[in-house]
Design a protein around this motif. Structure first.
Motif, PDB file in Angstrom:
ATOM      1  N   ASN A 197      17.903  25.772 -22.325  1.00  9.26           N
ATOM      2  CA  ASN A 197      17.078  26.973 -22.177  1.00  9.26           C
ATOM      3  C   ASN A 197      16.932  27.653 -23.544  1.00  9.26           C
ATOM      4  O   ASN A 197      17.919  27.970 -24.202  1.00  9.26           O
ATOM      5  CB  ASN A 197      17.697  27.942 -21.171  1.00  9.26           C
ATOM      6  N   HIS A 199      15.237  30.534 -24.155  1.00  6.79           N
ATOM      7  CA  HIS A 199      14.746  31.900 -24.001  1.00  6.79           C
ATOM      8  C   HIS A 199      15.257  32.837 -25.098  1.00  6.79           C
ATOM      9  O   HIS A 199      14.480  33.557 -25.739  1.00  6.79           O
ATOM     10  CB  HIS A 199      15.159  32.445 -22.626  1.00  6.79           C
ATOM     11  N   ARG A 200      16.575  32.830 -25.363  1.00 10.38           N
ATOM     12  CA  ARG A 200      17.134  33.733 -26.380  1.00 10.38           C
ATOM     13  C   ARG A 200      16.620  33.392 -27.776  1.00 10.38           C
ATOM     14  O   ARG A 200      16.377  34.268 -28.603  1.00 10.38           O
ATOM     15  CB  ARG A 200      18.655  33.685 -26.336  1.00 10.38           C
ATOM     16  N   TRP A 201      16.456  32.083 -28.038  1.00  6.59           N
ATOM     17  CA  TRP A 201      15.932  31.646 -29.341  1.00  6.59           C
ATOM     18  C   TRP A 201      14.511  32.172 -29.551  1.00  6.59           C
ATOM     19  O   TRP A 201      14.157  32.627 -30.643  1.00  6.59           O
ATOM     20  CB  TRP A 201      15.953  30.123 -29.390  1.00  6.59           C
ATOM     21  N   GLN A 203      13.237  34.845 -28.071  1.00  9.06           N
ATOM     22  CA  GLN A 203      13.333  36.308 -28.188  1.00  9.06           C
ATOM     23  C   GLN A 203      13.662  36.737 -29.620  1.00  9.06           C
ATOM     24  O   GLN A 203      13.089  37.706 -30.146  1.00  9.06           O
ATOM     25  CB  GLN A 203      14.411  36.840 -27.244  1.00  9.06           C
ATOM     26  N   GLU A 204      14.598  36.013 -30.238  1.00  8.08           N
ATOM     27  CA  GLU A 204      15.001  36.349 -31.607  1.00  8.08           C
ATOM     28  C   GLU A 204      13.839  36.219 -32.587  1.00  8.08           C
ATOM     29  O   GLU A 204      13.835  36.852 -33.648  1.00  8.08           O
ATOM     30  CB  GLU A 204      16.148  35.436 -32.058  1.00  8.08           C
ATOM     31  N   GLU A 226      13.298  33.310 -18.890  1.00  5.85           N
ATOM     32  CA  GLU A 226      14.628  33.833 -18.571  1.00  5.85           C
ATOM     33  C   GLU A 226      14.994  33.429 -17.150  1.00  5.85           C
ATOM     34  O   GLU A 226      14.301  33.801 -16.194  1.00  5.85           O
ATOM     35  CB  GLU A 226      14.646  35.357 -18.702  1.00  5.85           C
TER      36      GLU A 226
END
Length: 327
Positions: A197, A199-201, A203-204, A226
């Protein structure tokens, strides 16, 4: 100077990687385009007389081992044996080497169709099977192809030299008999799903990912969005349901198994698999094949379809993708 060479080597490595990636993608696109323009080349079932090959190898050895008189007596004896074989049974040998997608099922269906057309009441089939499993639907189809032999009342034996796990074992249980080598790996009656996943990458890097679906559970988990607890719970529910169907399928053909012990997702080596009832006999496929050759005619079937260069490149790209994302 050293830094310059380090940077230069890095540049070359990156360039080579990009070029290879482009070639693989281009090959895949070319294969897709070609398949749309032109129908697939018709293949055919190749048949090899394995018993003849085995006997010819033995003859060559004996020609060097024995003197002329003994050789002559041996040849005379062989003629008598061959003469008595006119109405003997026939064993058909198939090979199935499974990847994640069970791609070999397209050849398997043709081979089984050919056998069903010609098999006599006493004929039988040996299937040398090697697979660690993969996609549920494609391995379900492969197992269904083997069930056609049961429906036609043709006795079948699955031979496992290395591994028949998960979807591979699903295929194996359809046979009347399973034979495994002592250190073959069998079982893995379970289901798994895993995806990365990002998603956080995303977002950053201030990258938004938008996905539109119709239907509450059209997409439970995703690569880029997410993931939610409800989505994860739904996926687990689906995995449990698939596992239950897998268990039922195994129990249908091997009712003697204690599923509480063996349907845990574990896999066992041949000796332990025999104790648990996952297999019926320990032996290498070579032992069984040679034994079949002594009892009657032994024919190996292999469905072959010629592929163009773009199709080969496309297949290589697909296999590379599978290895990266499914292993």
């Amino acid at each position: 100077m050293e830094n310059f060479f380090n940077h230069y080597l890095t540049f070359l490595a990156e360039t080579a990687t990009i070029v290879v990636a482009i070639l693989i993608v281009a090959g895949g696109i070319a294969a897709i385009a070609l398949s749309k323009r032109k129908p697939a080349t018709a293949g055919q079932v190749q048949v090899t007389d394995l018993r003849q090959q085995i006997e010819q190898a033995a003859d060559r050895i004996e020609a060097l081992r024995f003197d002329k008189k003994l050789r002559k007596a041996h040849q005379k004896n062989l003629k008598k044996v061959h003469k008595a074989r006119k109405d003997e049974k026939c064993t058909y040998l198939l090979d199935f080497k499974g990847d994640i997608r069970a791609s070999a099922v397209s050849a398997l269906r043709e081979e089984i169709t050919a056998i069903i057309q010609v098999a006599q009441p006493d004929d039988s089939v040996l299937i040398r099977l090697e697979s660690g499993g993969g996609m549920v639907n494609t391995y379900g189809l492969a197992a269904a192809q083997l069930l056609r032999l049961r429906a036609a009342k043709i006795h079948s034996t699955v031979l496992v030299d290395a591994v028949a796990a998960s979807g591979g074992y699903m295929m194996a249980v359809t046979a009347d008999r399973i034979v495994a080598s002592p250190f073959a790996l069998l079982g893995s009656i379970g289901v798994v799903a895993q995806i990365p996943n990002f998603h956080r990458w995303l977002q950053e890097r201030n990258i938004d990912f938008e996905q539109f679906t119709a239907g509450k559970y059209k997409r439970t988990v995703t690569l880029f969005g997410e993931n939610t607890d409800s989505g994860r719970a739904k996926l687990r529910e689906e995995l449990e349901e698939t596992h239950a169907q897998f268990r039922d399928f195994v129990e249908q053909f091997r009712p003697q198994l204690d599923l509480e012990k063996v349907a845990t997702g574990e896999a066992w080596l041949g000796n332990k698999a025999l104790q648990l009832g996952l297999v019926d006999q320990l032996a290498t496929s070579d032992e069984i094949v040679v034994e079949a050759a002594k009892k009657g005619k032994l024919l190996q079937l292999s469905y072959q379809r010629s592929k163009s260069l773009p199709q080969k490149l496309g297949l290589a790209a697909q296999q590379s993708w599978d290895k990266i994302f499914f292993h």
